[in-house]
Motif scaffolding. Structure first.
Motif, PDB file in Angstrom:
ATOM      1  N   ALA A 405      99.354  77.767  11.997  1.00  0.00           N
ATOM      2  CA  ALA A 405      97.896  77.674  12.098  1.00  0.00           C
ATOM      3  C   ALA A 405      97.439  77.962  13.524  1.00  0.00           C
ATOM      4  CB  ALA A 405      97.424  76.296  11.654  1.00  0.00           C
ATOM      5  N   ALA A 406      98.125  77.351  14.493  1.00  0.00           N
ATOM      6  CA  ALA A 406      97.760  77.561  15.893  1.00  0.00           C
ATOM      7  C   ALA A 406      97.966  79.023  16.290  1.00  0.00           C
ATOM      8  CB  ALA A 406      98.582  76.645  16.787  1.00  0.00           C
ATOM      9  N   ALA A 407      99.068  79.617  15.872  1.00  0.00           N
ATOM     10  CA  ALA A 407      99.338  81.015  16.217  1.00  0.00           C
ATOM     11  C   ALA A 407      98.298  81.946  15.591  1.00  0.00           C
ATOM     12  CB  ALA A 407     100.742  81.395  15.750  1.00  0.00           C
ATOM     13  N   PHE A 408      97.872  81.631  14.378  1.00  0.00           N
ATOM     14  CA  PHE A 408      96.848  82.442  13.718  1.00  0.00           C
ATOM     15  C   PHE A 408      95.530  82.395  14.491  1.00  0.00           C
ATOM     16  CE2 PHE A 408      93.236  82.267  10.677  1.00  0.00           C
ATOM     17  CZ  PHE A 408      93.224  83.593  10.310  1.00  0.00           C
ATOM     18  N   ILE A 409      95.096  81.196  14.859  1.00  0.00           N
ATOM     19  CA  ILE A 409      93.838  81.078  15.604  1.00  0.00           C
ATOM     20  C   ILE A 409      93.951  81.728  16.977  1.00  0.00           C
ATOM     21  CG2 ILE A 409      92.210  79.446  16.632  1.00  0.00           C
ATOM     22  CD1 ILE A 409      91.977  79.752  13.598  1.00  0.00           C
ATOM     23  N   GLY A 414      92.570  86.208  20.609  1.00  0.00           N
ATOM     24  CA  GLY A 414      92.894  87.405  21.374  1.00  0.00           C
ATOM     25  C   GLY A 414      92.084  88.614  20.942  1.00  0.00           C
ATOM     26  N   LEU A 415      91.878  88.755  19.646  1.00  0.00           N
ATOM     27  CA  LEU A 415      91.096  89.876  19.133  1.00  0.00           C
ATOM     28  C   LEU A 415      89.636  89.792  19.560  1.00  0.00           C
ATOM     29  CD1 LEU A 415      92.665  89.884  15.575  1.00  0.00           C
ATOM     30  CD2 LEU A 415      92.817  91.793  17.196  1.00  0.00           C
ATOM     31  N   LEU A 416      89.077  88.598  19.529  1.00  0.00           N
ATOM     32  CA  LEU A 416      87.667  88.437  19.875  1.00  0.00           C
ATOM     33  C   LEU A 416      87.427  88.524  21.380  1.00  0.00           C
ATOM     34  CD1 LEU A 416      86.669  85.561  17.410  1.00  0.00           C
ATOM     35  CD2 LEU A 416      86.221  88.012  17.175  1.00  0.00           C
ATOM     36  N   GLU A 417      88.388  88.054  22.170  1.00  0.00           N
ATOM     37  CA  GLU A 417      88.215  88.123  23.624  1.00  0.00           C
ATOM     38  C   GLU A 417      88.462  89.527  24.168  1.00  0.00           C
ATOM     39  OE1 GLU A 417      88.971  83.546  25.108  1.00  0.00           O
ATOM     40  OE2 GLU A 417      90.591  85.013  25.393  1.00  0.00           O
ATOM     41  N   HIS A 418      89.173  90.344  23.395  1.00  0.00           N
ATOM     42  CA  HIS A 418      89.411  91.752  23.770  1.00  0.00           C
ATOM     43  C   HIS A 418      88.963  92.608  22.585  1.00  0.00           C
ATOM     44  CE1 HIS A 418      91.733  90.318  27.224  1.00  0.00           C
ATOM     45  NE2 HIS A 418      92.298  89.468  26.397  1.00  0.00           N
ATOM     46  N   PRO A 419      87.655  92.767  22.413  1.00  0.00           N
ATOM     47  CA  PRO A 419      87.141  93.325  21.155  1.00  0.00           C
ATOM     48  C   PRO A 419      87.597  94.732  20.841  1.00  0.00           C
ATOM     49  CG  PRO A 419      85.392  93.099  22.796  1.00  0.00           C
ATOM     50  CD  PRO A 419      86.571  92.365  23.321  1.00  0.00           C
ATOM     51  N   ALA A 420      88.044  95.480  21.830  1.00  0.00           N
ATOM     52  CA  ALA A 420      88.553  96.825  21.523  1.00  0.00           C
ATOM     53  C   ALA A 420      89.746  96.774  20.593  1.00  0.00           C
ATOM     54  CB  ALA A 420      88.934  97.563  22.813  1.00  0.00           C
ATOM     55  N   THR A 421      90.539  95.668  20.682  1.00  0.00           N
ATOM     56  CA  THR A 421      91.733  95.549  19.841  1.00  0.00           C
ATOM     57  C   THR A 421      91.391  95.345  18.368  1.00  0.00           C
ATOM     58  OG1 THR A 421      91.866  93.167  20.297  1.00  0.00           O
ATOM     59  CG2 THR A 421      93.064  94.635  21.764  1.00  0.00           C
TER      60      THR A 421
END
Length: 425
Positions: A405-409, A414-421
């Motif tokens: 659960a922690a790894a998923f969040i 990471g995706l939201l803080e680096h939106p290009a990803t």
């Protein structure tokens, strides 16, 4: 004159009984063909029952909140002609009745306006005079009108209705608020108040109560909260809206969150799943059908954005908007309210700092979004103002381990803080 009996229609899908939510008529009323008689509910769908004939109401088959079998007598009318019920001994079987018109299935009653003071008053002042009602007589009003009246502190017994058969409309509430005629004296702000009000838990509220209790009873929840720096994401969102505002739907944060779920679930398929705890079988899904928790005047509902993985940002934005409008206008269909594989819950500007969302059984995960705020943060040794937002998520501990659960969040973070990803394949 004859007797016409209207039976509870077969709504389909193997349903054997339904709950009677509200009558729109009373004994003695004259009704026209296709006039709305009652609202019944099964699961989370409200079904409006129209009259197949014109006539006068002789008897009602139940009270609001009562569970009635399909095929049971719903209402009895006196009609011109022979009707469909012959006068005969009690042991004789009734004659076959004419098939009633197809019931109209909706998700919830039409929503009440959110800013009553701003709405124009369409009812003449004379219409707000104190109505004359028999002791114990319940005023006619839709569930949306009743809820709005409760929120405004208005006793419907003092409100004159201008609709058919004296039905109270939203315009009548506006008129009462504007003119205040016929109302009981309002208590002063510091005056002692007495009285109690008992509100039956029926209809959609009963379904929500049962579903939430069932989810908490059957699922061992655990929650995980993480804060996310969404400054760059918010800059991208505003840039895209400014660039494409004339051609494409306006983007909120929800389509980006949905995209982040779709991408993160590729590495965590165990969270895009349902658990049949009776058969003890976990079903993982390739498709990402995102339930989007939506508040309506009738209560919380979860329309389903199907195949979120196959849509771009604007496609998901348009579908979220369409589903929310269908729920709030009472037009969502049954297949739009079921089949989700993971749920996203957002309280928007009211999102607080932390929440503990309840899992949408039989799913195994729900992601909750809290409000976005500007806060001072330390970045590279400097104090800077950043836009921060918490994700408060809950998981089924029988299926999902805490580390997963922690790894998923963290992957979503990471995706939201680096939106290009979000858009790299």
């Amino acid at each position: 004159m004859g007797i016409h009996v209207i039976k509870m229609p077969d709504i389909g899908e193997g349903i054997a009984e339904v709950e009677l939510v509200e009558w729109h008529v009373k004994v003695g009323d004259s009704v026209a063909e296709d006039q709305l008689l009652a609202e019944v509910m099964t699961d989370k769908a409200t079904v409006e029952i129209p009259s197949p004939v014109a006539g006068r109401i002789l008897a009602l088959g139940g009270a609001p909140g009562q569970v009635m079998p399909v095929g049971g007598e719903l209402i009895r009318l006196e009609v011109e002609g022979a009707g469909n019920l012959k006068e005969a001994p009690a042991t004789a079987a009734p004659q076959p009745q004419a098939a009633p018109p197809a019931p109209v299935v909706t998700a919830a009653p039409a929503p009440a306006p959110q800013a009553p003071a701003a709405r124009p008053v369409a009812v003449a002042a004379a219409a707000v005079a104190a109505p004359r009602r028999e002791p114990g007589e319940k005023p006619l009003a839709s569930p949306a009108v009743r809820q709005r009246a409760r929120e405004l502190g208005v006793e419907l017994q003092y409100v004159q209705g201008s609709g058919p058969a004296g039905r109270i409309l939203h315009e009548d509430l506006d008129a009462w608020l504007t003119h205040g005629q016929g109302a009981a004296p309002a208590a002063a702000g510091y005056a002692a108040r007495a009285g109690e009000q008992q509100i039956p838990v029926i209809g959609l509220r009963r379904q929500i109560a049962r579903k939430m209790a069932d989810a908490k009873r059957r699922i061992p929840h655990f929650s995980y909260v993480e804060e996310i720096d969404v400054s760059d994401l918010e800059d991208l969102r505003q840039h895209l809206n400014a660039k494409h505002c004339a051609q494409r739907p306006r983007l909120t944060l929800l389509p980006f969150l949905i995209r982040a779920l779709v991408v993160a679930l590729r590495d965590f398929p165990q969270l895009n799943a349902r658990y049949d705890d009776e058969a003890e079988v976990i079903t993982r899904f390739g498709a990402v059908h995102v339930g989007v928790a939506t508040q309506s005047d009738a209560g919380l509902m979860v329309p389903v954005l199907r195949h979120a993985e196959s849509r771009d940002l604007w496609g998901n934005a348009a579908e979220v908007t369409r589903l929310a409008e269908a729920v709030r206008s009472g037009k969502a269909q049954r297949d739009e309210l079921s089949g989700s594989t993971i749920t996203l819950s957002s309280l928007g500007a009211l999102g607080g700092i932390v929440s503990t969302p309840v899992i949408n059984h039989p799913e195994v995960a729900i992601v909750g979004v809290n409000r976005m705020v500007e806060r001072p943060m330390v970045v590279n040794g400097q104090i800077v103002v950043r836009k921060m937002m918490n994700l408060s998520s809950s998981f089924d501990h029988r299926v999902v381990d805490g580390m997963d659960a922690a790894a998923f969040i963290q992957a979503v973070r990471g995706l939201l803080e680096h939106p290009a990803t979000l858009f790299l394949e």
